[in-house]
Each structure stands twice: as structure tokens, then as C-alpha cells.
Design a protein around this motif. Sequence first.
Motif, PDB file in Angstrom:
ATOM      1  N   UNK A 279       0.836  -1.206   0.000  1.00  0.00           N
ATOM      2  CA  UNK A 279       0.000   0.000   0.000  1.00  0.00           C
ATOM      3  C   UNK A 279       0.866   1.250   0.000  1.00  0.00           C
ATOM      4  N   UNK A 280       1.951   1.238   0.777  1.00  0.00           N
ATOM      5  CA  UNK A 280       2.867   2.387   0.800  1.00  0.00           C
ATOM      6  C   UNK A 280       3.490   2.610  -0.574  1.00  0.00           C
ATOM      7  N   UNK A 281       3.931   1.513  -1.214  1.00  0.00           N
ATOM      8  CA  UNK A 281       4.546   1.627  -2.542  1.00  0.00           C
ATOM      9  C   UNK A 281       3.532   2.152  -3.563  1.00  0.00           C
ATOM     10  N   UNK A 282       2.284   1.670  -3.497  1.00  0.00           N
ATOM     11  CA  UNK A 282       1.252   2.160  -4.419  1.00  0.00           C
ATOM     12  C   UNK A 282       0.966   3.634  -4.179  1.00  0.00           C
ATOM     13  N   UNK A 283       1.012   4.068  -2.904  1.00  0.00           N
ATOM     14  CA  UNK A 283       0.817   5.485  -2.600  1.00  0.00           C
ATOM     15  C   UNK A 283       1.917   6.344  -3.183  1.00  0.00           C
ATOM     16  N   UNK A 284       3.142   5.858  -3.134  1.00  0.00           N
ATOM     17  CA  UNK A 284       4.266   6.594  -3.726  1.00  0.00           C
ATOM     18  C   UNK A 284       4.099   6.688  -5.239  1.00  0.00           C
ATOM     19  N   UNK A 285       3.641   5.587  -5.857  1.00  0.00           N
ATOM     20  CA  UNK A 285       3.403   5.598  -7.300  1.00  0.00           C
ATOM     21  C   UNK A 285       2.314   6.606  -7.671  1.00  0.00           C
ATOM     22  N   UNK A 286       1.279   6.680  -6.844  1.00  0.00           N
ATOM     23  CA  UNK A 286       0.213   7.649  -7.084  1.00  0.00           C
ATOM     24  C   UNK A 286       0.768   9.069  -7.069  1.00  0.00           C
ATOM     25  N   UNK A 287       1.576   9.373  -6.064  1.00  0.00           N
ATOM     26  CA  UNK A 287       2.161  10.722  -5.961  1.00  0.00           C
ATOM     27  C   UNK A 287       3.042  11.018  -7.166  1.00  0.00           C
ATOM     28  N   UNK A 288       3.865  10.040  -7.565  1.00  0.00           N
ATOM     29  CA  UNK A 288       4.760  10.235  -8.716  1.00  0.00           C
ATOM     30  C   UNK A 288       3.971  10.502  -9.996  1.00  0.00           C
ATOM     31  N   UNK A 289       2.858   9.800 -10.163  1.00  0.00           N
ATOM     32  CA  UNK A 289       2.056   9.953 -11.384  1.00  0.00           C
ATOM     33  C   UNK A 289       1.267  11.254 -11.377  1.00  0.00           C
ATOM     34  N   UNK A 290       0.670  11.592 -10.246  1.00  0.00           N
ATOM     35  CA  UNK A 290      -0.222  12.740 -10.195  1.00  0.00           C
ATOM     36  C   UNK A 290       0.495  14.070  -9.988  1.00  0.00           C
ATOM     37  N   UNK A 291       1.742  14.051  -9.560  1.00  0.00           N
ATOM     38  CA  UNK A 291       2.466  15.311  -9.369  1.00  0.00           C
ATOM     39  C   UNK A 291       2.640  16.066 -10.676  1.00  0.00           C
ATOM     40  N   UNK A 292       2.536  15.340 -11.808  1.00  0.00           N
ATOM     41  CA  UNK A 292       2.609  15.996 -13.110  1.00  0.00           C
ATOM     42  C   UNK A 292       1.414  16.936 -13.307  1.00  0.00           C
TER      43      UNK A 292
END
Length: 464
Positions: A279-292
Amino acid sequence: MTVTTLVILVVIFMLVLLALRMPVAFALALSGALGLYFLRGDSFATSSLGSLPFTETATFSLTIIPMFILMGMFAVKAKIAEQVYRVAAFGFRNFPGGLGVATVMACAGFAAVSGSSIGTAATMSQLSVGEMRKHGYPVSMATATVAVAGTLGVLIPPSVILVLYAIMTGESVARVLAAGIIPGIMSAFAYAIYIVIASRKTRRIADAELAEAVAAAAARDRLTGENTAADIPKDLHEGTTWSNLPMRGVVRVGILFFIVLGGMYSGIFTPTESAAIGALAAGIMLVMERMKEGPKATVQALVEALKETAGTTSMVFAIIVGSSILSVFFITARVPQMLTEAIVGAGWNPSITMAILLLALVPLGMALESISILVITVPLLYPIATELGFNGIWLAVLIVKLIEIGLVTPPVGINCFVVAGATGVKVTEIFRGVLPFVIVELILVAILFTFPQLSLWLPSLVTF
């Protein structure tokens, strides 16, 4: 009033409440509470109602459920499904029924990180049905493909259903999750094979329609002097190459799959820890994708994921509480023991007996959603299966496969209603396209029933 009569009346009362659209958790709890009251009196009933909600949910092993749900919600908001679908559609572009096969494979990939059948079906409906319709797929087949492939979310780990089964029965979570891998892969390939066979005619029709459109545009161009025929796309992937595909989605699926299953089976993490780290890794992926899209969009996506996780988790735990009250009534009334003694004492062939009991899950699936079926039937089926000499992990796979069939069969077929809501297609049209897939599913169930090692080989390699 005899105990048998009381049990029958409680079951009828529960079915009436469900038919009246009472929420499943309340229907289970009220039925169980009334049964306890008439069986053991008000003091026992009130004591059970006061203690069960806490004792049944204050279990550390249950924390794995909200963690897997959270991981799936983060994966949805990180647009992983969209990215996986684009890659799969390009990879299968030269296959007959390539878009349908791509939809199945994308659902399998997304199911591996979401653990949710409904979430997989809802997400993939918006991505794939429109594209399949543009390229000649009948509406019934396009929507049915998504509805059925979405059921992979309850079989391919991490699966909330399999985790809940393991917790309810005391089986190893790691082994039960491992048992879903080979049947999940078999299911995905079986769906794909059917789509390839069924799509040969569809592809010929689509090619003929495209040729007709190009010829009509060319005729208009000769009269007007324009060149509109050149603007008609000859291929869904015109201008697309491997270099400009969002391969990060596939990589992220692989990372999450490796974290959850690799960490669990290597012994680095416990199942609960692997879910939390996933879940933590998926949250980091979400931030990386949406920060754009900016900080505001990122925060909004995180908040939406947390809200949806809270809602889904609350629903699951409410059903657990309601089912525990009903289960206590069944256990107090000695229903599992009476059923086991009656079935074993009848001297029937164990395999035929087990097949009949499992097939009874299909009509249940037509009226109830998957978690409700699980929590109602497992306390009854598991003791009978183990008494007859069947493996509990093998039973988990068969129950989930039959629940999958229930997810797409009328009149409820919740996945079909999800796809209908997402696409605007009439649910009757979707049910029509689902029928051939249901036949494929029943064949798969027969194979898994006959050859238990297909489900048990991987769990046998897990040493904890």
C-alpha cells in the motif's frame, strides 16, 4: 419448536430481508440475533450482540484487508490500469480479437494489484468498451468481456476474498493466496482463447467496414478534391511504438506484485506487513504519477483513495460482524455438525457430494454479492469438506471460482451492473454476452475439481 424448524425459519427470514433489499450486514445480524433469542433466550442473545462486534473485528490478521483495499485504490488513482491496457492493446494488436485479449490481460494485471473484482470491472469498462465497439465488437461481447475478466480480481492475489477465507478457516494466508495464481492464469488464458475464436468473424466484419469507409471517403474526395480518406485511422495504434507506450504501468504492476508476493514468500515480510508495504509503494506511485498534474490534483487523488478505502473497508467489516452473529447461531444450533453427520452418514460418494454442495453456490451468486456468499457458506462447507477428506486450500479456489460465476450471472450479477453503469449499455445485453463465458468457467471448475494439484502445487512450496 424444534431446532431444525427454527433454523429453517431463520434462513427463510434472512432471505426475505435480502429480497426486501435490506443491507446484507443488517439482514445477517438481525436473522442471527432473532435465532439466538429463540434458541437460548434474551440474556444469551444480548451478551452475544454486545461482545461479537468487538471480538470478531479486534483481530490483528484482519488488518491485511484494509491494506490490500488501500493498495488497490492507490493503484486505480495512479492510472496503472490505463497504462497497462494501452501496452496490452498494442502488444496484442495482430491477434484476432486482439483488443478483447488485451482487455483480459490488462484485467489480470490490474487484478494482481487491486484485489477487487468490482474495481477492475469499473475501471476497465471506461478504458476498453468504447475502443472495442469502434473496432467492430458486438456490444454484448465487448461489455461481457470486461465483466467476466473483472472477476479475476477475486482470484489472482492479492485477493481480499481469499484472505478472508484464510482468516475464517485458519488456513495459511500465504498458501491460500498462492493457490489462486495458477487457476487465475488458467482463467485469463481460457477467456482469451474464447475471444480469439469468437472474434474471427468480428474481425472480418470490422475490416470490411473499414474498407467500405475508406472507399466512400475516396469517392467523396474525387468529387471535392480533398483528401479525407487519409484521415481515417487504419489502425487503432497508428503512430504508436514501444518507445512511446507508458511502460511504467507494467513496471509498477511488477513492482507491487514482487513486493507483496515476493516479500511474503521469501519470508522477509509477514502477509500483513507485505500488504502494508505494498500500500505504501502504491501510494508513492500515485504521488509520482499525479504530481505531473500539480499538488492539488495529487492531494485530491489521495483523499479520494482514502475515502473509497474507508467505505469499502466499512462494508466488509460490517458484513463480517453480521455474519459472525449468524454463524454463532448456526454453531449454537449445531448446524455444521448436523449437516456433516447427515452427509457423511448417508454414505454418498465424497466427490459427488462435494460437487453438489459447491454447485449450490451458483444460485446463491445470482442473489448475493461475493463476500456475503463467502461468510454465509464457508462455516458450513469447510467442516464438511475436511471431514470428507478434501483439502481446505483446494476448497478455497473452487469456492472463489464459483463466486466468480455468481458475479456475472443474472439476476444480480454485480459485475454486469457495474459495467452497465459505467457504459450505459442495458444489463440484459451484457447478460446475453456473458453466457459463453459462463460455460468456459464451468469447464474450468470441472478441471480444477478433477485435478486438485493445479491448485495445490504452488501452496505446497510455501513452508510457512
